[in-house]
Design an enzyme around this catalytic site. Structure first.
Site, short mmCIF file in Angstrom:
data_model
loop_
_atom_site.label_atom_id
_atom_site.label_comp_id
_atom_site.label_asym_id
_atom_site.label_seq_id
_atom_site.Cartn_x
_atom_site.Cartn_y
_atom_site.Cartn_z
N CYS A 252 9.29 59.35 -42.97
CA CYS A 252 8.78 60.23 -41.91
C CYS A 252 8.98 61.71 -42.20
CB CYS A 252 9.45 59.88 -40.58
SG CYS A 252 9.22 58.17 -40.09
N GLU B 146 3.26 57.65 -44.94
CA GLU B 146 3.81 56.45 -45.54
C GLU B 146 2.88 55.27 -45.29
OE1 GLU B 146 7.32 54.76 -43.23
OE2 GLU B 146 7.42 56.85 -42.59
N HIS C 26 12.35 64.58 -34.60
CA HIS C 26 11.59 63.40 -35.01
C HIS C 26 11.91 62.29 -34.02
CE1 HIS C 26 10.09 59.99 -37.15
NE2 HIS C 26 11.29 59.52 -37.43
#
Length: 388
Positions: free
Chosen positions: A111, A79, A233
């Site tokens: 993400c 990103e 994550h």
């Protein structure tokens, strides 16, 4: 035939900020960051590094003469793209001297991008078991000085090769995913720093995790008792801890202790590097392999999340051939060689942004193999120091 992650490497520059120093400068108690957020340090990315160079510096550790001609695709999750048209994967393909008969594509969904690449690569290798796919997650996380998100900045890149009969991690076929149009985090094209609704984003993250975990269980008929560890994550490591705690009551008391111990192993590197965006989950996975006492055949669960929002839970087993020795040595050397910045140095590096005109950058403080040297005729100029 097993398909999964054959190699997994990481790179970020050596400059970092100790979050105790940040806490003192911002008038906060250090434990608010170290315990409340779950972070100790964060990488600080100089202007001479961008998503492409970060990716290249990671990828040279997994792309060698032994497998270069086997790589059929480069899937670049980011990103922090450098162009609204041209894929970062194209630049990377040239820097790595990959063959022209190759697909090179950039993938964007906050993400989640690298996980999309892993899943696309898995399906490709199933049809082409003699070929490999290079998957990248490379980003620079920026929220701005003196902002609530400042403590969750960072950056770096992970590089993975997806292959048949992998040496590290065998992916299971079952996977559960979910997407909704949610404004918890976004960065308009005209902004260099992201916008985030922090508390809302945390709630969405946990809601997505619980939803895809339930879907995965229904699909696979597996329970928490089938898992040795989970990797998450980790934009900040407390986030993953909250998600794990949401399902810990499903485990026995002895397994809860094992899962918590392995979570601590999985967040060791992330605590010291900060937020990687697309690469965060896979740095956590690397940390789990390097710092936990894993054994071949043990099943690991992975939760990927990209704000905006997309979530996926998938799993796999530790490969028979896995060996973390080389990676452990790399990280040990890396952490010992880092340069701790004071607040003045940190703020100076943070505010050094690439201008929108031709420029020649000073490379004297960046010892990486691949660096961004500047802009010429609106084109970014890259240097491989091994090809001088």
């Amino acid at each position: 035939m097993q398909i999964g992650i054959d190699q997994l490497a990481f790179y970020t520059p050596k400059t970092y900020l100790d979050l105790v120093d940040l806490a003192h400068a911002r008038g906060e108690e250090p434990d608010k960051y170290k315990i409340g957020i779950g972070q100790s340090e964060q990488a600080v990315i100089p202007v001479t590094q961008d998503a492409v160079t970060l990716a290249a510096n990671a990828a040279v550790r997994v792309v060698t003469d032994a497998n270069r001609d086997k790589i059929a695709m480069v899937l670049f999750g980011t990103e922090s793209g450098i162009d609204n048209s041209k894929s970062a994967a194209i630049y990377l393909k040239r820097l790595l001297k990959l063959p022209d008969a190759i697909r090179a594509v950039e993938i964007k969904q906050a993400c989640y991008g690298a996980t999309a690449g892993v899943q696309f690569a898995h399906d490709f290798v199933r049809l082409h078991p003699d070929q490999q796919v290079l998957v990248i997650g490379a980003d620079i996380a920026r929220y701005g000085l003196n902002t609530p998100g400042e403590v969750t900045q960072g950056g770096g890149a992970v590089a993975m090769t997806i292959s048949a009969n992998p040496q590290l991690f065998n992916l299971d076929d079952e996977t559960a995913f979910r997407s909704e149009d949610i404004m918890d985090f976004w960065r308009p094209l005209y902004r260099t720093e992201a916008l985030v609704d922090g508390r809302f984003s945390e709630n969405v993250y946990i809601d997505f995790f619980k939803a895809v975990w339930r879907d995965y269980q229904a699909q696979s008929k597996r329970s928490i008792g089938d898992f040795t560890a989970f990797a998450f994550h980790l934009p900040f490591t407390k986030m993953g801890l909250k998600a794990l705690r949401a399902i810990l009551p499903e485990a026995s008391e002895s397994q809860q202790k094992e899962l918590m111990a392995n979570f601590e192993a999985s967040r060791q590197y992330n605590r010291q590097v900060g937020n990687l965006y697309t690469g965060s989950l896979y740095l956590s996975l690397r940390s789990l392999f390097d710092n936990a006492a894993l054994k071949p055949g043990q099943r690991l669960g992975l939760f990927s999340y990209g704000s905006g929002a997309e979530g996926e839970f998938f799993s796999g087993t530790v490969s028979d051939e896995f060996d973390a020795t080389e990676s452990q040595k790399w990280f040990s050397t890396y952490f010992k060689s880092r340069q701790r910045l004071d607040m003045t140095q940190y703020e100076r590096l943070f505010t050094q942004q690439l201008p929108n005109h031709d420029v020649l950058l000073d490379l004297s403080d960046d010892d990486a193999r691949f660096v961004l040297t500047g802009i010429q005729h609106d084109q970014r100029q890259y240097l491989d120091r091994n090809n001088k």
